[in-house]
Scaffold this motif. Structure first.
Motif, PDB file in Angstrom:
ATOM      1  N   ASN A  73     -14.652  20.177   6.713  1.00 21.85           N
ATOM      2  CA  ASN A  73     -15.243  19.492   7.846  1.00 21.85           C
ATOM      3  C   ASN A  73     -14.489  18.190   8.138  1.00 21.85           C
ATOM      4  OD1 ASN A  73     -17.907  21.146   7.914  1.00 21.85           O
ATOM      5  ND2 ASN A  73     -17.747  20.470   5.801  1.00 21.85           N
ATOM      6  N   ASP A  74     -14.398  17.837   9.421  1.00 13.41           N
ATOM      7  CA  ASP A  74     -13.893  16.553   9.894  1.00 13.41           C
ATOM      8  C   ASP A  74     -12.364  16.447   9.743  1.00 13.41           C
ATOM      9  OD1 ASP A  74     -14.132  14.118  11.086  1.00 13.41           O
ATOM     10  OD2 ASP A  74     -14.997  13.058   9.372  1.00 13.41           O
ATOM     11  N   PHE A  75     -11.687  16.522  10.862  1.00 10.77           N
ATOM     12  CA  PHE A  75     -10.220  16.440  10.832  1.00 10.77           C
ATOM     13  C   PHE A  75      -9.762  15.271   9.961  1.00 10.77           C
ATOM     14  CE2 PHE A  75     -11.031  17.617  15.477  1.00 10.77           C
ATOM     15  CZ  PHE A  75     -10.904  18.978  15.265  1.00 10.77           C
ATOM     16  N   LYS A  76      -8.825  15.553   9.058  1.00 10.60           N
ATOM     17  CA  LYS A  76      -8.256  14.458   8.240  1.00 10.60           C
ATOM     18  C   LYS A  76      -6.944  14.062   8.908  1.00 10.60           C
ATOM     19  CE  LYS A  76      -6.632  14.993   3.844  1.00 10.60           C
ATOM     20  NZ  LYS A  76      -6.596  14.949   2.368  1.00 10.60           N
ATOM     21  N   SER A  77      -7.008  13.027   9.759  1.00 13.28           N
ATOM     22  CA  SER A  77      -5.847  12.783  10.611  1.00 13.28           C
ATOM     23  C   SER A  77      -5.086  11.508  10.281  1.00 13.28           C
ATOM     24  CB  SER A  77      -6.279  12.760  12.080  1.00 13.28           C
ATOM     25  OG  SER A  77      -7.310  11.831  12.273  1.00 13.28           O
ATOM     26  N   GLY A  78      -5.764  10.419   9.960  1.00 20.19           N
ATOM     27  CA  GLY A  78      -5.050   9.157   9.854  1.00 20.19           C
ATOM     28  C   GLY A  78      -5.378   8.387   8.591  1.00 20.19           C
ATOM     29  N   GLN A  79      -6.392   7.506   8.727  1.00 22.74           N
ATOM     30  CA  GLN A  79      -6.740   6.615   7.622  1.00 22.74           C
ATOM     31  C   GLN A  79      -7.062   7.381   6.333  1.00 22.74           C
ATOM     32  OE1 GLN A  79     -10.498   4.374   8.186  1.00 22.74           O
ATOM     33  NE2 GLN A  79      -9.319   2.554   7.662  1.00 22.74           N
ATOM     34  N   THR A  80      -7.847   8.450   6.474  1.00 24.02           N
ATOM     35  CA  THR A  80      -8.257   9.191   5.273  1.00 24.02           C
ATOM     36  C   THR A  80      -7.093   9.983   4.715  1.00 24.02           C
ATOM     37  OG1 THR A  80     -10.444   9.345   6.244  1.00 24.02           O
ATOM     38  CG2 THR A  80     -10.003  10.753   4.352  1.00 24.02           C
ATOM     39  N   ARG A  81      -6.283  10.544   5.590  1.00 23.57           N
ATOM     40  CA  ARG A  81      -5.105  11.291   5.141  1.00 23.57           C
ATOM     41  C   ARG A  81      -4.184  10.358   4.342  1.00 23.57           C
ATOM     42  NH1 ARG A  81      -1.267  15.637   8.108  1.00 23.57           N
ATOM     43  NH2 ARG A  81      -2.804  17.054   7.301  1.00 23.57           N
ATOM     44  N   PHE A  82      -3.962   9.183   4.892  1.00 23.31           N
ATOM     45  CA  PHE A  82      -3.122   8.202   4.196  1.00 23.31           C
ATOM     46  C   PHE A  82      -3.742   7.839   2.849  1.00 23.31           C
ATOM     47  CE2 PHE A  82      -1.624   3.900   3.288  1.00 23.31           C
ATOM     48  CZ  PHE A  82      -0.253   4.082   3.430  1.00 23.31           C
ATOM     49  N   LYS A  83      -5.065   7.704   2.850  1.00 27.93           N
ATOM     50  CA  LYS A  83      -5.751   7.311   1.598  1.00 27.93           C
ATOM     51  C   LYS A  83      -5.558   8.359   0.510  1.00 27.93           C
ATOM     52  CE  LYS A  83      -9.609   5.162   2.283  1.00 27.93           C
ATOM     53  NZ  LYS A  83     -11.007   5.003   2.725  1.00 27.93           N
ATOM     54  N   THR A  84      -5.586   9.640   0.908  1.00 29.40           N
ATOM     55  CA  THR A  84      -5.438  10.681  -0.125  1.00 29.40           C
ATOM     56  C   THR A  84      -3.974  10.841  -0.555  1.00 29.40           C
ATOM     57  OG1 THR A  84      -5.356  12.473   1.525  1.00 29.40           O
ATOM     58  CG2 THR A  84      -7.519  11.946   0.584  1.00 29.40           C
ATOM     59  N   ALA A 136      -9.686  12.636  -7.433  1.00 26.80           N
ATOM     60  CA  ALA A 136      -8.662  11.772  -8.041  1.00 26.80           C
ATOM     61  C   ALA A 136      -9.277  10.965  -9.184  1.00 26.80           C
ATOM     62  CB  ALA A 136      -8.081  10.842  -6.992  1.00 26.80           C
ATOM     63  N   ILE A 137     -10.499  10.481  -8.977  1.00 18.10           N
ATOM     64  CA  ILE A 137     -11.184   9.679 -10.008  1.00 18.10           C
ATOM     65  C   ILE A 137     -11.547  10.579 -11.192  1.00 18.10           C
ATOM     66  CG2 ILE A 137     -13.312   8.391 -10.486  1.00 18.10           C
ATOM     67  CD1 ILE A 137     -13.185   7.440  -7.539  1.00 18.10           C
ATOM     68  N   GLU A 138     -12.096  11.728 -10.850  1.00 14.42           N
ATOM     69  CA  GLU A 138     -12.506  12.709 -11.862  1.00 14.42           C
ATOM     70  C   GLU A 138     -11.329  13.120 -12.751  1.00 14.42           C
ATOM     71  OE1 GLU A 138     -15.590  15.813 -12.783  1.00 14.42           O
ATOM     72  OE2 GLU A 138     -15.682  13.971 -11.649  1.00 14.42           O
ATOM     73  N   GLY A 139     -10.125  13.121 -12.158  1.00 16.52           N
ATOM     74  CA  GLY A 139      -8.948  13.651 -12.854  1.00 16.52           C
ATOM     75  C   GLY A 139      -8.303  12.679 -13.819  1.00 16.52           C
TER      76      GLY A 139
END
Ligand code: NAI
Ligand code: DG6
Length: 493
Positions: A292-303, A353-356
């Protein structure tokens, strides 16, 4: 690996490959076993004529997608004060991405990497061959919609006027309770009826589109709805809510219609359309879902940034993500009930990422201070500003703070991702692993979503690199190319 294909008069040609999957399985006591599992991956090679139906056709994303594809199809150039421009697909993983497929030995010794475009690994649709239609609560034609959105240059929109003005959104399913009250001024194109009647009307629209096309995909790119609580736990809950005409979000009605018509339904917004009852219905009826929810900018960069920081052994301790935008999406999100949906989907993207990493993040409840703030500033239009501050603990408890400031046209980042999920969603619906089709959720599309739905809710991948590698390796395995293990052991590296 066997790279063979079978060809029968009555059956579509199939790309068939045997792939040996390798993974290591651990026991609770730390012992492990290396597993080798052989799979047959089959892909129907015939690319169908595709009808793409957008929910929110007249929005910034919808109108920009249609105009962008028309510009490509007709090779339209346009002028701005910086010069003459030609269409491109920059930002599209399928149309512009490449992947390393192997190596070549050089005549004088040594090796060289070989790359291939992602779109050429298997037969995929050409985006300009799609028919794009859809629904909107506003009946403005797409020329008016493009003008309203202020995304593309006026010269381009004017050059496309004759085509764009002929595209008028179909009447939409609508429930004002679930989007912001400030959207009411664009409502003049809605379907009337009970839940059951509206679902039937949407199904009829989908069937019409099916008559002109061999396959149909429905993609929600309409306003963000508020989260629906309580959830619809079972098919019976869902069917009862429909039958009793309970006030349901429009997205649930579109999704149920798509499931019943067995067409892929993609959710580009953060609301929780895929309730357990909806997932169960998709499983039962052979429906396909992605979101759900296009991962386009801020969140994509965050991941991607978290891959870098946590991957380097730095302990990200706080991330503050602020952004402001002035388009209609921002206006809708300025109402708290809609913002909360977006906040949830933007906030969960670091969980794996935190879990890992238990060294950086022991299970002591002290994870990351992570906040997401969105403000509506009409002046900046579609040109979103995203400011992020990443503070990480470094050696001997020092602190490393990285700040990023991103300005971009929100829809120009989103549209290539919409194209990607349609191109790959269509491809994945032609694939079978060991004789079984993917579904009901196309988890391999996680790369494109902020809050990915999967067939195993406990197993969600958010990492940019892992998501990309998962898709690329699936495409390679299905096309007979060995996914790269990156050791370079044979090449005296
Ligand atoms: P927009 O507000 O310009 O477009 C939404 C369109 O949906 C409007 O034309 C509206 O009239 C229509 N609409 C509302 N309810 C509807 C319904 N029930 N049926 C049919 N149409 C309906 O928004 P935009 O910028 O195009 O974004 C669309 C969605 O994508 C939003 O939910 C946004 O949060 C989400 N999104 C956008 C991203 C981006 O970068 N642009 C990235 C991630 C998600
Ligand atoms: C502001 O956050 C509005 C949102 O719709 C975003 O623009 C959109 O969800 C894109 O989010 P992100 O985090 O991928 O840039």
């Amino acid at each position: 690996m066997d790279n063979s294909s079978s060809d029968h008069d009555s059956q579509p040609e199939v790309v068939s490959n045997i792939f040996t999957e390798r993974f290591t399985e651990f026991n609770d006591d730390g012992t492990f076993k290396n597993e080798l599992v052989e799979h047959t991956i089959e892909t129907e090679a015939t690319v169908p004529k595709l009808g793409l139906m957008l929910v929110g056709l007249g929005g910034n994303n919808g109108s920009t997608l249609v105009a962008g594809l028309l510009a490509h199809k007709n090779q339209v150039t346009w002028e701005s004060k910086t010069g003459v421009h030609t269409p491109n697909y920059y930002g599209s993983f399928t149309q512009c991405g490449t992947t390393k497929v192997g190596i070549k030995k050089l005549p004088k010794g040594g090796i060289k990497d070989v790359y291939k475009p992602v779109k050429d690994l298997l037969p995929t649709i050409n985006p300009t061959d799609m028919e794009v239609t859809g629904w909107d609560i506003s009946k403005d034609n797409l020329f008016e919609a493009c003008k309203r959105s202020h995304v593309l240059e006026p010269d381009l929109v004017n050059k496309l006027e004759s085509d764009l003005s002929q595209i008028v959104p179909m009447k939409a399913a609508f429930n004002p309770e679930y989007i912001a009250a400030n959207q009411s001024d664009r409502v003049d194109n809605i379907l009337e009826g009970t839940n059951e009647e509206v679902i039937e009307l949407i199904r009829a629209d989908i069937r019409n589109c099916k008559e002109r096309n061999e396959k149909v995909i429905v993609l929600w790119t309409a306003n963000t709805e508020m989260y629906l609580l309580p959830e619809l736990e079972t098919i019976e809950d869902l069917e009862k809510a429909i039958k009793d005409n309970v006030s349901l979000p429009a997205s649930v009605l579109y999704c149920v219609a798509a499931i019943k018509e067995q067409v892929l339904y993609l959710n580009g917004s953060p609301q929780n359309t895929f309730h357990p009852g909806v997932l169960a219905l998709a499983e039962k009826e052979g429906g396909l879902l992605g979101g759900n929810d296009f991962k386009s900018g801020q969140t994509r960069f965050k991941t991607a940034m978290s891959d870098f920081l946590i991957g380097a052994g730095l302990r990200i301790s706080s991330i503050v993500s602020y952004n402001h935008l002035g388009n209609n999406d921002g206006k809708n999100l300025s109402e708290d009930k809609c913002f909360q949906s977006k906040k949830i989907s933007k906030s969960g993207c670091l969980d794996d990422a935190i879990e890992g990493n238990e060294i950086l993040y022991p299970r002591d409840g002290k994870d990351i201070d992570h906040d997401v703030i969105i403000r509506y500033i009409p002046f900046v239009g579609d040109s979103k500003r995203a400011l992020d501050e990443y503070s990480s603990k470094i050696f001997m408890d020092g602190v490393n703070t990285i700040s990023t400031y991103n300005i971009c046209e929100d829809s120009l980042l989103a549209v290539p991702i919409m194209i990607d999920m349609v191109v790959l969603g269509e491809l994945f619906s032609r694939m079978k692993v060991d004789g079984k089709a993917f579904g009901p959720v196309l988890s391999y599309l996680s790369f494109f979503f902020k809050a990915p739905s999967t067939n195993h809710p406990e197993y969600v991948i958010n990492s940019f690199n892992r998501q990309r590698e998962t898709i690329v390796n699936l495409l390679k395995a299905a096309s007979g190319i060995t996914p790269d293990d990156a050791t370079l052991l044979s090449f005296n590296y």
